[in-house]
Design a protein around this motif. Structure first.
Motif, PDB file in Angstrom:
ATOM      1  N   ASP A  57      -3.441  -1.535   1.082  1.00 42.10           N
ATOM      2  CA  ASP A  57      -2.262  -2.274   0.689  1.00 42.10           C
ATOM      3  C   ASP A  57      -1.197  -1.443   0.007  1.00 42.10           C
ATOM      4  N   GLN A  69      -4.190 -11.334  -5.211  1.00 44.02           N
ATOM      5  CA  GLN A  69      -4.335 -10.594  -3.948  1.00 44.02           C
ATOM      6  C   GLN A  69      -3.594 -11.260  -2.800  1.00 44.02           C
ATOM      7  N   THR A 112      -8.637  -3.546  -1.835  1.00 41.45           N
ATOM      8  CA  THR A 112      -7.893  -3.411  -0.588  1.00 41.45           C
ATOM      9  C   THR A 112      -8.649  -2.547   0.409  1.00 41.45           C
ATOM     10  N   GLN A 120      -1.120  -3.610   4.862  1.00 36.40           N
ATOM     11  CA  GLN A 120      -1.140  -4.587   3.782  1.00 36.40           C
ATOM     12  C   GLN A 120      -1.688  -5.906   4.305  1.00 36.40           C
ATOM     13  N   TYR A 172      -4.665  -9.275   3.589  1.00 35.69           N
ATOM     14  CA  TYR A 172      -5.431 -10.073   2.625  1.00 35.69           C
ATOM     15  C   TYR A 172      -6.457 -10.873   3.405  1.00 35.69           C
TER      16      TYR A 172
END
Length: 640
Positions: A13, A174, A323, A353, A355
């Motif tokens: 990330d 997050q 991450t 990036q 999640y």
């Protein structure tokens, strides 16, 4: 991808993709590497030397014993990080990417038919990383927050509650991505390392005799004269090098040069200065008067800001692990080692990036439980090390294969390198394995559980594939028959997804059976994952026409790419295919899996585990980014 890897192991990330390297300046990349790559190893001085001191024999330690412990730490950093990882491991890049799974893919490329043990090593390395991932945030944040007891005696009872609040907050944010927070990671960590170096240098100046610890024979002498506790001591010394695997995991995000410059230009000197400073402080005031040299050697006026800075540094180190876990999970899913899970992209410009809510929730629960169970970083340090040292042995094993088959090293050189580091890495692993019943069981159990899930998933997929292949009609046979005797043809394009390039998709057979029609264009679409981390756009799509009704399209994604089928098919326009998403229907098979009667006890529970994993896997429509309004799902029942 990030800490990919391997993975990984830690920067998805916060870093740019390899494609943006040319656009980024070396200083910016170097600052970014300081914040992401070295966040974990940068927090080790908080507890590593303290733990090494606490395992000494008797109530006091002699001058030579302290120097011996320091010597072991210095040479562990030098041989494991500076030599093994910086000089050798970072050279084993897979098209610029690093990490355990990336190294596994690189090793597999050298075989026409890769042996199963190569894949097994990749699975083991990935599983061990998950074991490490739940411990790093717990021990890092705990060790920093424990400094408040020195700032305000009597506050010790608040250490665990404050740690829990910080960890919950860390995992809660997050979902918003870390693009904004990432901009301060590098500068804050750079300030942290400079502070480490200055605070250590002050005490070295006051007691320069501590530099005698540069002599490696003092460390060897310590081990030789303390045989009874040698394993315990080496387990504590190993804490100084935890985080070294990030050097390789984050290779693809920063490139080798910034990582090397950051290590030798700032990180390595500052770490050495701080460890020597702690040793000088202990030798000055007497080991019996010191509990936590890292904090106690700071002047009173600096203690409070130092605790605050340490807490920030540990949060950054924890963020990197979190991450990295997302990145590793994404790679494992792409390689069909784990079931599909929801992957949310938190940036429109930086592909790394991501999640993953399921991974985030599992990590948070695991970290919170560890803090509640162990209560202190000293107790938790016993659980730290088995997973990381295991990853290092896996990395060494795969690296030796690459040296031999890819770099074409002379067998004698490969054997020599492997033997030296097998002794070092094997010694660290044995030392940490000795703490199995004092807490080391935690990462071992987590790694075993993850490895079991991955093994069951891969075995189940293979059985399902074999079963489906036996039951399917050969695609060419079906296409030829339909060309001779056409059913009713309707306007539009139908895309049938299948993982088998030879057999006719189940969704196509059932569509013909129930609807008795064909579209004007029928595309048999297969998605493949390359052994390379990324595939160039001009190599992503291949099209072969069977006849005017049927075409085969193969889309290949790198194992670090997010599989977006509509975007990939848009590339097919360059190959002459007129693709319009609004006149296209995607036909998918939704299998209902049932357990067969064959097999013994192993097959009994493994099949049930596979079916449960398959039921909880995220929807293929969402995973491949297919518009839900264009999808037709056809259910089938399969007995495995």
């Amino acid at each position: 991808m990030t800490r990919t890897d391997d993975a990984g192991h830690k920067a998805g990330d916060v870093a740019t993709s390899q494609a943006s390297h040319a656009k980024s300046s070396l200083p910016l990349l170097t600052i970014g590497a300081i914040g992401v790559v070295y966040g974990d190893i940068g927090t080790s001085p908080i507890y590593a030397f303290r733990q090494a001191m606490h395992v000494r024999p008797g109530a006091a330690a002699s001058h030579i014993e302290i120097l011996g412990l320091l010597s072991l730490i210095v040479w562990a950093l030098t041989l494991t990080v500076a030599v093994k990882y910086v000089f050798f491991v970072t050279r084993a890049d897979n098209n610029g990417e690093g990490g355990t799974l990336s190294l596994m893919a690189l090793a597999r490329k050298t075989f026409a038919k890769p042996p199963a043990w190569i894949t097994g090593l990749g699975v083991l390395g990935a599983a061990l990383f998950f074991g490490d991932a739940i411990i790093t945030p717990a021990i890092s944040v705990l060790s920093a927050v424990e400094g408040i007891d020195l700032v305000a005696p009597g506050m010790g009872r608040w250490v665990v509650p404050i740690t829990l609040v910080i960890i919950i907050g860390l995992f809660a944010v997050q979902r918003f991505g870390t693009a904004k927070v990432a901009t301060v990671f590098g500068p804050v960590t750079a300030v942290w390392f400079l502070t480490l170096g200055v605070s250590g240098l002050v005490h070295i100046i006051e007691y320069p005799a501590v530099l005698q610890a540069l002599n490696p024979f003092l460390g060897i002498q310590f081990l030789a004269t303390h045989i009874g506790i040698a394993f315990v001591v080496m387990g504590a010394v190993f804490l100084a090098v935890t985080g070294a695997e990030a050097l390789y995991v984050d290779l693809g995000h920063f490139g080798r040069k910034p990582i090397v410059i950051a290590w030798f230009g700032l990180v390595f000197p500052c770490l050495l200065l701080n460890y020597f400073g702690q040793g000088a402080f202990v030798l000055q005031v007497g080991v019996e008067n010191v509990q936590s040299p890292f904090f106690e050697m700071q002047p009173d006026w600096a203690l409070l800001p130092f605790v605050g800075l340490a807490t920030l540094a540990t949060i950054i180190a924890s963020q990197a692990v979190i991450t990295g876990t997302y990145s590793l999970a994404q790679q494992a899913i792409a390689m069909n080692m784990l079931p599909r899970m929801i992957v949310q992209h938190t940036s429109a410009t930086q592909s790394g990036q991501i999640y993953m809510p399921q991974i985030n929730a599992m990590l948070m629960i695991g970290v919170l439980l560890l803090v509640l169970i162990f209560q202190s970083s000293e107790a938790l340090s016993n659980a730290y090390g088995i997973a990381v040292s295991g990853v290092m042995i896996v990395t060494l094993s795969l690296l030796v294969v690459v040296m031999w088959r890819n770099w074409k090293w002379h067998p004698a050189a490969v054997i020599g390198f492997g033997a030296v580091y097998l002794i070092i890495d094997g010694g660290f692993f044995a030392a940490n394995a000795a703490k199995l019943f004092q807490g080391g069981w935690v990462p071992a159990v987590v790694a075993l559980a993850v490895a079991l899930l991955m093994w069951s998933w891969m075995a189940g997929r293979k059985r399902l594939s074999d079963k489906t292949r036996r039951d399917e009609v050969p695609l060419e046979f079906l296409v030829n028959n339909l060309a001779k005797k056409r059913p009713t043809v309707v306007p539009g394009t139908a895309i049938f997804l299948t993982s088998d390039v030879e057999g006719a998709p189940t969704a196509l057979l059932h569509s013909l059976k129930h609807y008795k029609v064909l579209h004007e264009q029928n595309v048999i679409l297969t998605v493949r994952t390359s052994t390379s981390p990324r595939v160039p756009d001009d190599e992503k799509v291949t099209i072969d026409a069977y006849n005017e009704l049927f075409s085969r399209v193969v889309v290949t994604f790198g194992f670090m790419e997010s599989p977006n089928i509509p975007k990939a098919l848009a590339l097919a326009r360059k190959l002459g295919w007129k693709f319009d998403i609004m006149s296209t229907s995607f036909f998918l098979s939704r299998r209902s899996l049932k357990v067969g009667q064959k097999g013994g006890l192993l097959r009994f529970w493994q099949d049930r585990l596979f079916i449960r994993l398959a039921r909880n896997a995220s929807d293929a429509t969402e995973y491949f980014h297919i518009p839900t309004g264009r999808v037709v799902e056809i259910g089938t029942q399969v007995v495995i």
